[in-house]
Design an enzyme around this catalytic site. Structure first.
Site, PDB file in Angstrom:
ATOM      1  N   ASP A  14       0.828  -1.204   0.000  1.00 30.14           N
ATOM      2  CA  ASP A  14       0.000   0.000   0.000  1.00 30.14           C
ATOM      3  C   ASP A  14       0.869   1.264   0.000  1.00 30.14           C
ATOM      4  O   ASP A  14       1.997   1.250   0.497  1.00 30.14           O
ATOM      5  CB  ASP A  14      -0.854  -0.048   1.275  1.00 30.14           C
ATOM      6  CG  ASP A  14      -1.980   0.957   1.293  1.00 30.14           C
ATOM      7  OD1 ASP A  14      -2.834   0.884   0.407  1.00 30.14           O
ATOM      8  OD2 ASP A  14      -1.991   1.815   2.204  1.00 30.14           O
TER       9      ASP A  14
ATOM     10  N   GLU B 282       1.551  -0.205  -4.889  1.00 21.62           N
ATOM     11  CA  GLU B 282       0.553   0.788  -5.267  1.00 21.62           C
ATOM     12  C   GLU B 282       1.222   2.155  -5.335  1.00 21.62           C
ATOM     13  O   GLU B 282       1.577   2.731  -4.314  1.00 21.62           O
ATOM     14  CB  GLU B 282      -0.583   0.842  -4.234  1.00 21.62           C
ATOM     15  CG  GLU B 282      -1.608   1.912  -4.548  1.00 21.62           C
ATOM     16  CD  GLU B 282      -2.298   2.504  -3.318  1.00 21.62           C
ATOM     17  OE1 GLU B 282      -3.428   2.955  -3.462  1.00 21.62           O
ATOM     18  OE2 GLU B 282      -1.696   2.530  -2.220  1.00 21.62           O
TER      19      GLU B 282
END
Ligand SMILES: *[C@@H]1O[C@H](CO)[C@@H](O)[C@H](O)[C@H]1NC(C)=O
Ligand SMILES: *[C@@H]1O[C@H](CO)[C@@H](O)[C@H](O)[C@H]1NC(C)=O
Ligand SMILES: *[C@@H]1O[C@H](CO)[C@@H](O)[C@H](O)[C@H]1NC(C)=O
Ligand SMILES: *[C@@H]1O[C@H](CO)[C@@H](O)[C@H](O)[C@H]1NC(C)=O
Length: 533
Positions: free
Chosen positions: A228, A252
């Site tokens: 993330d 990400e």
């Protein structure tokens, strides 16, 4: 009672089934089904009430996922990305409960809402027995505690010291997006709900995170990670973290700019292909938009990323984005967009619920409980995913170069384009299902002359012309994925009535490039000979 620290359980986990702990090469042939544990399945299939925008736990669990692996595998996916597993802040916050798992409070415990260490281990084992991979989503940029900032009494060492966090400053994406220090060190969230930003310049914090990820991967037989908020941590943190994890890492990097993404392709195995996502959905879902923006970004990514688009994963939905069906109801536009990741150079990723036609808008509406669908497999988009996954598998088996050959864009028109990734030729359009004008794709010489082709989405036969080109009209604006009948195994899952499956090693498709090389060589030879005369 479920809060078992990771080290304590390691002993009982000593690996009973094989673990793949896969690298980038091994992941490249996979296709990923992304799900939110809390929303995918309950352990006993209880039809628990679930209102997505109430932002509360709905009762999904790791045991629930185990019960529905047939469903995921039935669509042809062979890897599952689950939402984060660490213990999160408990109770109601101004943004509801931490059902999604992105608000870590304690790295060393699992989130008891989703089950026990044994349950997570059971999920890992069940996947491995099927030859499937487990991908964990991990968050190391920030933590969340009770209270509007850092509540140190809520945390265990080394996080219970103020030096564990960056000094508080709220990141304002609009103002600070060009100040990389601010992007990395300021806090995400807002003044009402700030996300305390871990001080990943502090060696004690770094050491703890490296130790944690190593034990997590080892302890649960994890095959790969989705990471993330990658752009919010200094770039040189990632190679260390990756080494400690020892498995494939997909990051990400939320951006619509290829140039911004480039350096991250140097420090991670792969990134989620956000830069292409934006023009993709803009173009595929809007009958007025033109394909040129897709082409520009795609070619720029292939040129500038470390391994081109091969070092990416492609998607059109996820937990942070509005679902396609919230933007358009046109089945043709949706199918064109859904098909694209499967002929993209990267790893295809699908988000749970799309196969059931879910229509939720942006977060939190796109996080619907799947159990309301009874996991029906007779849904058109379930079948669509199955066709795409099985066709891609056949392509990989037929051509050893499929996974390493960058796709080529051909015949780009305002409202149509073709993607050639041999042995696949995918034909896309955004005219929609109700267009009175129709569209015809016209692609020059890519197959051997008179090759018998099959649209793997409908099993319709198409014959290549005497030059190896294809001219096909669209039917109600649907996409087509053409493959030679001989690239499809006889008795296989793709269009068995048409597949001829003659799979002699020498039967690979001649490369267009080879043809050109031959032509160039002939010209050169001719010129040289003339020189001698
Ligand atoms: C990945 O692992 C396979 C099998 O162990 C190996 O052959 C391959 O070279 C590895 N690839 C990379 C990029 O490390
Ligand atoms: C900080 O955490 C402690 C322990 O969980 C809790 O008792 C206290 O109420 C929290 N403080 C705030 C301001 O929320
Ligand atoms: C960038 O952000 C950091 C952290 O907020 C701040 O200290 C610095 O002054 C900013 N730099 C510029 C040029 O604005
Ligand atoms: C890219 O994102 C920035 C920041 O969110 C935005 O201002 C810009 O308009 C976007 N550009 C495109 C081409 O979408």
């Amino acid at each position: 009672m479920f809060l078992v620290p990771v080290p304590a359980i390691l002993g009982s986990l000593l690996l009973s089934t094989p673990v793949f702990a896969a690298n980038a090469t091994e992941w490249s042939s996979r296709s990923i089904y992304q799900l939110i544990t809390d929303r995918f399945a309950t352990f006993n299939d209880a039809a628990a009430p679930c209102v997505a925008d109430a932002r509360k736990y709905c009762g999904g669990s790791w045991r629930g996922i185990v019960k529905h692996l047939d469903y995921i595998q039935g669509m042809g996916f062979d890897a599952v990305w689950i939402s984060p597993v660490s213990a999160n802040v408990e109770g109601e916050t101004v943004l509801g409960e931490a059902y999604h798992g992105y608000w870590t409070k304690d790295f060393d415990s699992l989130n008891p809402r989703f089950g026990t260490a044994d349950d997570l281990r059971a999920l890992s084992d069940a996947l491995h027995k099927r030859g499937m991979y487990l991908m964990l989503d991990v968050v190391v940029n920030h933590m969340v505690t009770r209270g509007p900032g850092v509540n140190l009494t809520d945390l265990s060492a080394p996080f219970n010291d103020i030096s564990a966090f960056h000094q508080r400053c709220i990141l304002l994406e609009s103002l600070d997006s060009r100040n990389q220090t601010a992007v990395e060190q300021c806090w995400l969230g807002d003044s009402k709900f700030p996300l305390p930003d871990l001080n990943t310049e502090n060696p004690a914090i770094v050491a703890k995170l490296l130790d944690w990820i190593h034990k997590l991967v080892q302890g649960y037989g994890v095959d790969g990670l989705r990471v993330d908020t990658v752009k919010h941590i200094r770039k040189d943190f990632w190679p260390e973290f990756s080494k400690a994890a020892g498995v494939f890492m997909l990051g990400e990097v939320f951006t619509n700019t290829t140039d911004y993404a480039v350096p991250y392709t140097e420090v991670l195995d792969a990134i989620l292909d956000y830069p292409l996502y934006f023009p993709l959905v803009q173009t595929f879902l809007d009958t007025q938009a033109k394909f040129s923006s897709v082409a520009t970004v795609l070619m720029r990514s292939q040129e500038t990323y470390k391994h081109g688009l091969l070092s990416t994963a492609s998607f059109v939905e996820n937990h942070d984005l509005p679902r396609l069906a919230s933007v358009t109801k046109d089945p043709a536009l949706i199918r064109n967009a859904m098909t694209f990741p499967f002929v993209h150079d990267g790893i295809p990723v699908a988000y749970y619920g799309q196969e059931q036609g879910y229509q939720g808008g942006a977060d939190p509406y796109n996080r619907e409980a799947l159990w309301f669908t009874a996991y029906q497999e007779e849904k058109p988009l379930f079948q669509h995913f199955r066709s795409l996954n099985t066709a891609r598998k056949e392509a990989i088996e037929f051509s050893t170069d499929f996974l390493t050959t960058p796709m080529k864009l051909l015949a780009i028109q305002d409202h149509s384009m073709a993607v050639f990734k041999p042995p696949m030729l995918a034909l896309f359009t955004n005219i929609g299902s109700e267009s009175p004008r129709g569209i015809t794709w016209q692609v020059d010489a890519v197959f051997p002359p008179k090759e018998l082709l099959v649209d793997v989405l409908t099993c319709t036969e198409v014959m290549a012309d005497s030059q190896g080109g294809v001219t096909v009209p669209s039917v109600y604006g649907m996409p087509q994925v053409l493959m030679p009948a001989r690239s499809l195994r006889q008795g296989g899952a793709v269009c068995p009535s048409v597949a001829t499956g003659i799979r002699a090693k020498s039967a690979g498709l001649p490369e267009v490039r080879v043809t050109w090389a031959v032509i160039m060589a002939s010209i050169l030879f001719f010129v040289l000979c003339r020189g001698h005369l």
